[in-house]
Design a protein around this motif. Structure first.
Motif, short mmCIF file in Angstrom:
data_model
loop_
_atom_site.label_atom_id
_atom_site.label_comp_id
_atom_site.label_asym_id
_atom_site.label_seq_id
_atom_site.Cartn_x
_atom_site.Cartn_y
_atom_site.Cartn_z
N ARG A 43 70.76 10.45 -14.07
CA ARG A 43 71.19 9.50 -13.05
C ARG A 43 70.15 9.37 -11.93
NH1 ARG A 43 77.18 11.54 -13.90
NH2 ARG A 43 77.97 9.78 -15.13
N ALA A 44 69.44 10.48 -11.62
CA ALA A 44 68.40 10.43 -10.60
C ALA A 44 67.27 9.50 -11.04
CB ALA A 44 67.87 11.83 -10.31
N ARG A 45 66.90 9.57 -12.33
CA ARG A 45 65.81 8.71 -12.80
C ARG A 45 66.25 7.24 -12.85
NH1 ARG A 45 62.29 11.97 -17.31
NH2 ARG A 45 62.34 14.00 -16.31
N LEU A 46 67.50 7.01 -13.24
CA LEU A 46 67.99 5.64 -13.22
C LEU A 46 68.02 5.10 -11.79
CD1 LEU A 46 70.96 5.86 -15.77
CD2 LEU A 46 68.75 4.73 -16.13
N GLN A 47 68.45 5.91 -10.85
CA GLN A 47 68.50 5.48 -9.46
C GLN A 47 67.11 5.19 -8.92
OE1 GLN A 47 71.40 4.93 -7.72
NE2 GLN A 47 70.09 4.03 -6.15
N ALA A 48 66.13 6.06 -9.29
CA ALA A 48 64.75 5.84 -8.84
C ALA A 48 64.21 4.53 -9.39
CB ALA A 48 63.87 7.01 -9.28
N GLY A 49 64.53 4.26 -10.66
CA GLY A 49 64.08 2.99 -11.24
C GLY A 49 64.73 1.80 -10.57
N LEU A 50 66.01 1.94 -10.20
CA LEU A 50 66.71 0.85 -9.53
C LEU A 50 66.10 0.57 -8.17
CD1 LEU A 50 69.13 -1.11 -9.60
CD2 LEU A 50 70.51 0.70 -8.56
N VAL A 51 65.78 1.64 -7.41
CA VAL A 51 65.17 1.48 -6.09
C VAL A 51 63.79 0.86 -6.23
CG1 VAL A 51 64.27 2.72 -4.09
CG2 VAL A 51 66.50 3.35 -5.06
N ALA A 52 63.03 1.31 -7.27
CA ALA A 52 61.67 0.83 -7.42
C ALA A 52 61.62 -0.67 -7.73
CB ALA A 52 60.97 1.61 -8.55
N ILE A 53 62.57 -1.15 -8.52
CA ILE A 53 62.51 -2.56 -8.92
C ILE A 53 63.23 -3.46 -7.93
CG2 ILE A 53 64.60 -2.74 -10.34
CD1 ILE A 53 62.79 -4.07 -12.48
N GLY A 54 64.06 -2.86 -7.05
CA GLY A 54 64.67 -3.61 -5.97
C GLY A 54 65.81 -4.53 -6.38
N LEU A 55 66.60 -4.13 -7.38
CA LEU A 55 67.74 -4.94 -7.83
C LEU A 55 69.05 -4.34 -7.34
CD1 LEU A 55 66.87 -5.70 -11.57
CD2 LEU A 55 66.72 -7.27 -9.65
N SER A 56 70.06 -5.21 -7.19
CA SER A 56 71.41 -4.70 -6.99
C SER A 56 71.99 -4.34 -8.35
CB SER A 56 72.29 -5.77 -6.33
OG SER A 56 72.48 -6.86 -7.21
N LYS A 57 73.09 -3.58 -8.34
CA LYS A 57 73.71 -3.21 -9.61
C LYS A 57 74.31 -4.42 -10.33
CE LYS A 57 74.67 1.57 -8.26
NZ LYS A 57 75.71 2.57 -7.91
N THR A 58 74.76 -5.41 -9.55
CA THR A 58 75.28 -6.62 -10.17
C THR A 58 74.19 -7.36 -10.93
OG1 THR A 58 76.96 -6.86 -8.46
CG2 THR A 58 76.40 -8.84 -9.72
N LEU A 59 73.01 -7.51 -10.30
CA LEU A 59 71.89 -8.17 -10.98
C LEU A 59 71.38 -7.33 -12.14
CD1 LEU A 59 69.94 -9.57 -7.90
CD2 LEU A 59 71.38 -10.83 -9.50
N LEU A 60 71.41 -6.01 -11.96
CA LEU A 60 70.99 -5.14 -13.07
C LEU A 60 71.92 -5.31 -14.26
CD1 LEU A 60 69.28 -2.82 -14.23
CD2 LEU A 60 70.84 -1.22 -13.09
N THR A 70 80.53 -0.88 -16.45
CA THR A 70 79.70 0.01 -17.27
C THR A 70 78.50 0.50 -16.47
OG1 THR A 70 80.39 -1.14 -19.26
CG2 THR A 70 78.40 0.18 -19.41
N VAL A 71 77.83 -0.42 -15.76
CA VAL A 71 76.65 -0.04 -14.97
C VAL A 71 77.05 0.88 -13.83
CG1 VAL A 71 74.86 -0.93 -13.44
CG2 VAL A 71 75.37 -2.11 -15.59
N SER A 72 78.14 0.56 -13.15
CA SER A 72 78.58 1.39 -12.03
C SER A 72 78.88 2.81 -12.49
CB SER A 72 79.81 0.76 -11.38
OG SER A 72 80.28 1.57 -10.34
N GLU A 73 79.53 2.96 -13.64
CA GLU A 73 79.85 4.29 -14.14
C GLU A 73 78.61 5.05 -14.57
OE1 GLU A 73 82.69 3.66 -17.21
OE2 GLU A 73 84.40 3.45 -15.83
N ALA A 74 77.60 4.33 -15.03
CA ALA A 74 76.36 5.02 -15.43
C ALA A 74 75.70 5.71 -14.24
CB ALA A 74 75.39 4.02 -16.05
N PHE A 75 75.89 5.16 -13.03
CA PHE A 75 75.28 5.75 -11.83
C PHE A 75 76.24 6.68 -11.09
CE2 PHE A 75 72.52 2.19 -12.58
CZ PHE A 75 71.27 2.58 -12.10
N SER A 76 77.52 6.69 -11.47
CA SER A 76 78.52 7.43 -10.72
C SER A 76 78.62 8.89 -11.19
CB SER A 76 79.89 6.76 -10.87
OG SER A 76 80.90 7.54 -10.30
N SER A 77 78.63 9.82 -10.24
CA SER A 77 78.75 11.24 -10.58
C SER A 77 80.15 11.60 -11.03
CB SER A 77 78.36 12.10 -9.36
OG SER A 77 79.22 11.81 -8.26
N ALA A 78 81.11 10.69 -10.80
CA ALA A 78 82.49 10.98 -11.18
C ALA A 78 82.82 10.47 -12.58
CB ALA A 78 83.45 10.35 -10.18
N ALA A 79 81.88 9.78 -13.22
CA ALA A 79 82.15 9.17 -14.52
C ALA A 79 81.64 10.05 -15.65
CB ALA A 79 81.53 7.79 -14.60
#
Length: 834
Positions: A43-60, A70-79
């Protein structure tokens, strides 16, 4: 730009970094013996990639072709651990190397071996790699969540005059009984074959709106529910995105539910074609079966998707056309004779929804009625003020006796009075065109609240045809129930006088106006039919003159009506002679009425001719035996019993015939008529037993009759309870009784409410009661307002009782003026025909 390039550089080094930061080392299960640590790193690597490319999760989510959840759960520590397909799609969208991320995903899931290679970008994960299934057990699914249309609720048990409120209509939980048709047998064979040989299959049901496609699919999967199959309905964030994101996760023994399949197969931006290809892959992969794909389409979509383009034309649906080849199943628009017979059998066995549909539809279009009726009510409730005014006018016209086809000038004139002053002042110049356009739009089943009647070419067309409209049958029934105690505004009666021309509807509306003390309008409506000798019109004029004290005119009109064939006129004359003490003349008139077929007169004549008390006792004993036999046979009430004895039934046709028979014998309601028959021949103890049994089922007339008996014994609490239940269904007499009981009990607010509702039905006694309640509350202005509102009823009794007002107020209250003797002038009195 620096931010974007920084992201790219980070992505290039991603595949060489280990969790500890040492480049060149692959991520394996052994690198992470703790699955939780592997999941955190993923999840840390996915988050770093998201920050680097500058997209919102909706656009992702859009870029990855995944659902937002599905995308929200991929980043969520509770999923839970995301699927391999989700990780691969996110890696591609973020520009990351999927191989190390998939290794982390496998380590987090506790797998035994590292991923040997990157997942196919945007494609399905390797078979067996993702064990997170989609869908849920069929047994846990709700058909309404799967878009099976709620069915029209039937009227409550009883007189059939009341309908379920729209809010309850849409919240109904029970589906009507299911009638199997040929396509159901084909579906059953498809399901059986899928289970027996383990091969995946797909079919798409093609039919017009509300022909039963979705319900047929629901019934078809019920055997699979018992076998533990799952059902997956891709829906969020859009149907197409959900399907494309998770088709790879479909496991064996799953039903893929593609209701309204155009949302999937016709999706833009190439999604429809990609879904078609993915479904083809699912169906042709033996390792993933058995899977059953069920969909529904309208014929226009099916034709568009399967049409072969001409040479040189663009081919927009090659994948979908290949997918649908040989997989379409067509449904008929209506029930054939055998299906209607099966529906009749279910209705006879107690299915009241089907019974209601059978008497409310034409041409076998049962499913369209069941699906469309709740939406018609919804459209009525949400209509604009102008559209609702037109519908209210049309409803009132139908319930009070107009023909099916209502001319547009009448609707326009009548609707104005249903608008408030503010609504009327705000009308646009084209308000009627806007309202008709809104009301002509169809709902489910191709039903529209108000539909223009198109004359057939074979019919003679008048020189200047007037457009006419027909109210939807279900809204007509709704109006008969919910508006039963309401009196239309003055614009309605003026519109009827000016624009309705057929004799029967003028007579029916004239009688409705007379009963509501709109005497001037009633006389105007009666006049033209009376001039051509219409018996009911002559009778109506006679009753108006009698009410106004013009005995000479009334007597002559009664005679004309009787000569024209009105049995009710003979009944009126009989009671006039009885009250005058002229028994000989009364008996002659009664004999004439009996010869004309009046059952009540026949019973009176028979009783008068009974020679001995023993014969009378035998007749009552015979009647009691018949009542007991009726109760044993299952008749709920005396009304049902007498209905059966008179060979009538409470269908629409039977009720209409019985109502006409009641009117012909001077009874305003069939219940009065049948109860009178009973009182002449029946046993009161047996009658009361039948009423008590019927009251337990909520029968309005039985509730009212029991309330009357409780009032005789002064059981006031019981009277209020019974009368309330009956009045809420629209029972007018129960509403009258309830108003007086509440007033006596000191419930002034409740009494005024029911007095007003009863007054709306034309009973000026209750208008006086409202005025008196206002006076008792020292609200003189309010009382005067009630009298002013009642002035156009022109009731002599009402005007005479305004003795508390000053002379100037009298003139205001009675705009027609006064004769020298102090009674109101009656300039609307019609001249005698001829």
């Amino acid at each position: 730009m620096k931010r974007l390039f920084a992201g790219v550089r980070a992505n290039k080094d991603e595949h060489r970094r280990t969790p500890g930061g040492r480049p060149g080392e692959r991520v394996t299960v052994q690198n992470f013996e703790n699955p939780a640590a592997a999941l955190d790193e993923l999840r840390a690597r996915l988050q770093a990639g998201l920050v680097a490319i500058g997209l919102s999760k909706t656009l992702l989510a859009r870029r990855a072709g995944l659902g937002r959840t599905t995308v929200s759960e991929a980043f969520s520590s509770a999923a839970d651990v995301p699927s391999a397909h989700t990780v691969g799609a996110l890696a591609h969208a973020l520009g990351l190397d999927p191989e190390p991320l998939l290794g982390l995903r496998t380590a987090a899931a506790g797998g035994a071996a590292a991923v040997g290679g990157a997942a196919a970008v945007g494609g399905a994960a390797a078979v067996g790699e993702d064990k997170t299934s989609v869908g849920r057990p069929i047994a846990e699914c709700n058909p309404y969540d799967l878009e099976v249309h709620p069915a029209a609720a039937p009227p409550p048990p009883g007189d059939g005059s009341s309908l379920v409120p729209a809010a309850q209509q849409r919240a109904a939980s029970a589906l009507p009984g299911y009638v199997r048709r040929p396509h159901d047998e084909q579906l059953a064979e498809l399901v059986t074959a899928t289970v027996s040989d383990g091969r995946s299959r797909m079919t798409v049901l093609v039919g017009s709106s509300s022909t039963g496609k979705t319900r047929a699919c629901w019934e078809a999967v019920q055997p699979l529910a018992k076998a533990g199959w799952r059902l997956w309905h891709p829906f969020d964030p859009t149907r197409a995105e959900a399907a494309l994101a998770d088709l790879a996760r479909v496991e064996p023994h799953t039903v893929v539910w593609l209701n309204e399949a155009q949302h999937y197969l016709g999706a833009g931006r190439g999604l429809g074609e990609r879904i078609g290809a993915a479904l083809h892959g699912l169906l042709t992969d033996p390792a993933r079966g058995p899977v059953l794909v069920l969909g529904t389409l309208w014929p226009a979509y099916a034709e568009a998707y399967t049409k072969i383009p001409r040479a040189g034309e663009e081919d927009p649906h090659p994948q979908v056309r290949e997918l649908l080849a040989g997989r379409l199943m067509h449904l008929p628009d209506s029930f054939d004779a055998s299906a209607e017979a099966a529906a009749q059998a279910l209705a006879a066995a107690g299915d009241r929804q089907l019974a209601h549909a059978l008497v409310s539809t034409r041409d076998g279009r049962l499913t369209q009625f069941l699906a469309g009726a709740p939406e018609l009510l919804h459209r009525y409730e949400m209509a604009t003020p102008t559209a609702r005014a037109v519908l209210d006018a049309a409803m009132d016209a139908r319930r009070l006796g107009s023909s099916l086809h209502q001319p547009l000038p009448f609707l326009e004139a009548a609707a104005e009075g249903y608008l408030t002053d503010d609504e009327y002042d705000a009308l646009a110049d084209n308000w009627l065109e806007q309202a008709l356009a809104d009301l002509s739009r169809p709902v489910h089943g191709n039903l529209a609240p108000l539909r223009r009647v198109r004359p057939r070419s074979a019919q003679p067309v008048p020189t200047s045809p007037t457009p006419a409209y027909r109210l939807a049958d279900y809204l007509e029934q709704h109006g008969r129930s919910q508006r039963r105690l309401l009196c239309p505004p003055a614009s309605f009666w003026h519109g009827a006088c000016g624009h309705l021309t057929t004799a029967d509807e003028r007579v029916a509306l004239g009688e409705a106006a007379r009963l509501r003390w709109r005497l001037q309008m009633a006389a105007e409506l009666f006049r033209a039919p009376a001039a051509i000798g219409h018996p009911e019109a002559l009778l109506g004029l006679a009753r108006i003159h009698f009410t106004l004290g013009s005995d000479q005119h009334a007597e002559e009109l009664y005679g004309l009506a009787a000569d024209a064939g009105s049995v009710a006129a003979l009944s009126d004359l009989y009671w006039k002679r009885k009250r005058a003490g002229d028994e000989a003349a009364a008996q002659l008139i009664d004999q004439r009425a009996a010869d004309a077929g009046d059952l009540v007169a026949t019973l009176r004549v028979s009783a008068a001719n009974t020679s001995t008390e023993e014969q009378a006792a035998q007749e009552k004993e015979f009647a009691a035996e018949q009542a007991a036999a009726a109760a044993a046979a299952g008749y709920a009430t005396v009304v049902d019993y007498l209905t059966a004895l008179t060979n009538e039934s409470w269908t629409d046709r039977g009720y209409t015939r019985l109502r006409r028979q009641a009117y012909d014998n001077a009874y305003e309601d069939p219940y009065d008529y049948l109860s009178s028959l009973w009182s002449m021949t029946g046993n009161e103890e047996v009658r009361d037993c039948l009423y008590e049994a019927a009251a337990a089922t909520g029968h309005p007339e039985a509730l009212y009759q029991l309330a009357v008996r409780k009032s005789e014994s002064e059981e006031h609490a019981a009277v209020i309870e019974l009368a309330s239940r009956a009045a809420e269904t629209g029972h007018v007499k129960a509403a009258r009784l309830l108003a007086w009981e509440l007033e006596e009990a000191g419930d002034i607010a409740g009494a005024e409410y029911w007095h007003r509702r009863t007054a709306d039905y034309g009973d000026d006694e209750h208008l006086m009661a409202v005025a008196h309640l206002r006076q008792q509350a020292h609200d003189t202005v309010g009382a005067l307002a009630v009298y002013r509102a009642a002035a156009d009823t022109a009731s002599i009794d009402l005007v005479h009782r305004l003795n508390w007002a000053q002379d100037t107020a009298w003139q205001d209250l009675c705009p027609y003026g006064f004769d020298p003797d102090g009674t109101p002038s009656t300039p609307w009195q019609a001249p005698l025909p001829g």
